[in-house]
Motif scaffolding. Structure first.
Motif, mmCIF file in Angstrom:
data_model
loop_
_atom_site.group_PDB
_atom_site.id
_atom_site.type_symbol
_atom_site.label_atom_id
_atom_site.label_comp_id
_atom_site.label_asym_id
_atom_site.label_seq_id
_atom_site.Cartn_x
_atom_site.Cartn_y
_atom_site.Cartn_z
ATOM 1 N N ASN A 1 0.852 -1.183 0.000
ATOM 2 C CA ASN A 1 0.000 0.000 0.000
ATOM 3 C C ASN A 1 0.892 1.238 0.000
ATOM 4 O OD1 ASN A 1 -1.587 2.280 1.125
ATOM 5 N ND2 ASN A 1 -3.202 0.746 1.347
ATOM 6 N N GLU B 1 1.142 3.173 3.314
ATOM 7 C CA GLU B 1 1.454 2.471 4.557
ATOM 8 C C GLU B 1 2.788 2.937 5.134
ATOM 9 O OE1 GLU B 1 0.440 -1.819 5.254
ATOM 10 O OE2 GLU B 1 2.629 -1.997 5.188
ATOM 11 N N HIS C 1 0.017 10.349 1.366
ATOM 12 C CA HIS C 1 -1.051 10.365 0.358
ATOM 13 C C HIS C 1 -1.367 11.788 -0.096
ATOM 14 C CE1 HIS C 1 -4.683 9.295 -1.814
ATOM 15 N NE2 HIS C 1 -5.320 10.248 -1.157
ATOM 16 N N LYS D 1 -2.079 3.325 7.714
ATOM 17 C CA LYS D 1 -2.308 3.537 6.289
ATOM 18 C C LYS D 1 -3.635 4.247 6.095
ATOM 19 C CE LYS D 1 -4.164 -1.126 5.450
ATOM 20 N NZ LYS D 1 -4.009 -2.353 4.642
ATOM 21 N N PRO E 1 -8.511 1.260 -3.400
ATOM 22 C CA PRO E 1 -8.245 0.039 -2.625
ATOM 23 C C PRO E 1 -7.630 -1.039 -3.513
ATOM 24 C CG PRO E 1 -10.469 0.868 -2.208
ATOM 25 C CD PRO E 1 -9.937 1.621 -3.365
ATOM 26 N N GLN E 2 -6.633 -1.752 -2.973
ATOM 27 C CA GLN E 2 -5.913 -2.762 -3.743
ATOM 28 C C GLN E 2 -6.293 -4.186 -3.365
ATOM 29 O OE1 GLN E 2 -3.810 -1.846 -6.317
ATOM 30 N NE2 GLN E 2 -4.670 0.180 -5.850
ATOM 31 N N GLU F 1 -8.858 -3.895 2.072
ATOM 32 C CA GLU F 1 -8.808 -2.440 1.914
ATOM 33 C C GLU F 1 -10.134 -1.907 1.378
ATOM 34 O OE1 GLU F 1 -5.488 -1.283 -0.424
ATOM 35 O OE2 GLU F 1 -4.005 -1.888 1.080
#
Length: 585
Positions: free
Chosen positions: A24, A27, A65, A95, A148-149, A153
């Motif tokens: 992420n 993170e 971010h 995260k 979101p991955q 998430e």
């Protein structure tokens, strides 16, 4: 349109499912070994120091971010499950779960590691909200969306919107409880041998120096929290005349910034003392040599006292000051009730019963949160197994412990927003679902939450076997008291949600004419996609509804879903009324 229909029975605490390791980009991890300088008199990590590390890690994640300076706006409730000793390692992972317009939610997990035994355990988890600083031109910085991955998430992303909803009404709940008389007023004057609250009052001043500030030259939020913990601990110690343990910090919000040169005035006093816990209120104000005091933050901290065997000690009572002290005394009672609601409704293990939590204005917001989150979490489960298929309508099952989950997947040529409008009201469901004989609206709570009474056929001969069943017998109908919560998407990727869960109402107690059933959560999630998915999670009592379908011996699930699809298709161009569906547990 993607339609997901889900009904869930509480399970034991969900075990995290393994996912492929996905890095992420937001993170941030921090590991710190606890040194004597970080500890208290018991050689345990002080909570103030832990809060500094938590806030620092979360801020770095937020700024990774946002690509711009961020400041702490608020921190949700933090419950410290375990203490950490000198020599052990603290691992903090933060995260970004979701970015809104100018704010974002950061999820934080704190665990402890014993280097000599290779043991790991969770200490706490928290959610912090950060806001972006204005640009040099004074304009607000608009944040880019989070993508979101992984399934986990995606769940956190979706639930962040619901947590934000709870956050926004948090301050109003106490006022509503007290003004509406929902909290029974306690008579503090009748407490014998109580300590006067004035004796627990603490006042301390801190000068903000460069080491106390962050990279934006504002007073570090974690430092302010650490100072607040210090004065709160002193106030609690004066009451119990022992060394208390900080167990919980209620949700708090930073009201304004502080800079180098500010004097921070910190005040703490015991608001109320219960049998095994103490609530301390703390207020932080900032001022310069000249000028008025600025309210920076307020927090409520819950302490316990443990004996040499780790058992909770019985605590002295408190006699509040007149007027303001009485207000704080009563508000502490309301906050305790809210904490119990949150713990019981949101944090309880999946198998704890009863499923029907009493509904009242005090816990409605938490019931709604639990309702919606349970539905979304079921949708994110993995390891589904295809059991049967007919005309591109697929039935999947998932067995875990004593709980059976199933999912129906198909396609419906109806826009997502129209399907949501049609399915968001339960009153019309009997027109297309044979499992629903009657559905009546009991109470409109607000624009998004409703209370219904649903009547269904008997699941099997001899009654349901519910602990609330009034009597057993062939052909006895079942009824359910349901809280329905509907949610529109808050952003791209969010589903439309229609969620149900059982509640108990004094105005609608179980009767001999019906077997009272219970369901933790049920409903639809609706997305614009190629596939339409229906979920349901059921306990053994409901298996007669679906066991034949799973065995491939009948197709009632197929006909029910087709009936729902035809209902939506017939009304796709008109504003029809509809019913939320679920197999009730």
């Amino acid at each position: 349109t993607d339609i997901k229909h889900e009904a869930t029975c509480q399970e034991e605490e969900e075990e995290e499912e393994e996912e492929e390791e996905i890095v992420n980009p937001t993170e941030v991890k921090m590991s710190q070994i606890v040194m004597p300088c970080h500890s208290n008199h018991r050689q345990e990590l002080s909570v103030g120091q832990l809060l500094k590390w938590i806030d620092s890690t979360a801020c770095l994640s937020a700024e990774r971010h946002a690509a711009c300076p961020c400041v702490t706006a608020s921190m949700d409730d933090i419950h410290f499950e375990h203490t950490i000793s000198v020599g052990q390692v603290v691992n903090i992972k933060a995260k970004v779960n979701r970015a809104f317009n100018t704010s974002l939610e950061v999820g934080i997990q704190v665990s402890c590691e014993d280097l000599f035994s290779d043991r790991h355990w969770r200490v706490c988890h928290a959610y912090a909200t950060f806001v972006t600083q204005r640009s040099n031109t004074g304009e607000k910085v608009t944040l880019k969306a989070i993508l979101p991955q992984s399934q986990k998430e995606q769940v956190e992303y979706s639930l962040a919107a619901e947590r934000r909803r709870v956050r926004m009404v948090h301050d109003d709940i106490i006022k509503d409880l007290l003004s509406n008389g929902s909290i029974q007023q306690a008579d503090s004057s009748t407490v014998d041998d109580a300590m006067a609250a004035e004796r627990t009052r603490v006042e301390s001043v801190e000068l903000v120096l460069p080491p106390h500030t962050n990279h934006q030259v504002n007073t570090f939020g974690g430092q302010i929290m650490a100072w607040m913990v210090n004065v709160a601990t002193i106030a609690a110690s004066r009451l119990c005349q022992a060394h208390p343990t900080l167990r919980t910090i209620d949700m708090f919000t930073f009201r304004g910034p502080s800079q180098i040169g500010d004097r921070l005035l910190l005040r703490a006093i015991v608001n109320n003392a219960f049998k095994n816990s103490i609530e301390v209120g703390v207020r932080a104000e900032a001022y310069q040599e000249e000028g008025p005091n600025r309210h920076i933050n307020s927090a409520f901290m819950i302490f316990e006292v443990l004996d040499n065997h780790g058992k909770l000690c019985t605590l002295p009572r408190i006699r509040p000051e007149p007027l303001e002290g009485e207000r704080r005394f009563q508000e502490a009672i309301a906050r305790k009730k809210i904490r119990l609601d949150r713990k019981y409704i949101i944090s309880c293990k999946q198998t704890e019963v009863p499923l029907s939590v009493p509904w009242d204005p005090r816990n409605q917001v938490y019931l709604s949160y639990n309702n919606v989150s349970a539905l979304k979490m079921l949708a994110a489960r993995k390891k589904w197994r295809l059991s049967s298929e007919k005309d591109k309508v697929h039935l999947y099952t998932l067995e875990q412990k004593l709980v059976l989950s199933f999912r129906v997947e198909a396609e419906v040529d109806v826009p997502a927003h129209r399907a949501f409008c049609l399915l968001a009201e339960l009153s019309n469901r009997p027109s297309w679902d044979t499992h629903y004989q009657k559905c009546e609206l009991i109470h409109r709570v607000d624009a998004d939450d409703f209370l219904y009474r649903v009547v269904t056929p008997s699941v099997h001969h001899g009654g349901v076997g519910s602990p609330t069943s009034a009597k057993e017998g062939e052909g006895i109908l079942q009824d359910f008291i349901l809280l329905a919560s509907k949610r529109r998407p808050c952003g791209s990727g969010d589903p439309y949600v229609i969620a149900l869960r059982s509640v108990s109402l004094p105005t609608h107690p179980p009767t001999e004419e019906y077997n009272r059933g219970e369901v933790l959560c049920a409903g639809f999630t609706i997305l614009e996609t190629k596939n339409n998915i229906y979920y349901n999670q059921a306990s053994p009592e409901v298996l007669p509804y679906i066991s034949n379908d799973i065995a491939g011996l009948s197709s009632s699930f197929y006909h029910t879903f087709c009936s729902c699809s035809q209902y939506l298709t017939r009304n796709r161009l008109t504003l029809g009324r509809s019913l939320q569906t679920s197999i009730l547990v």
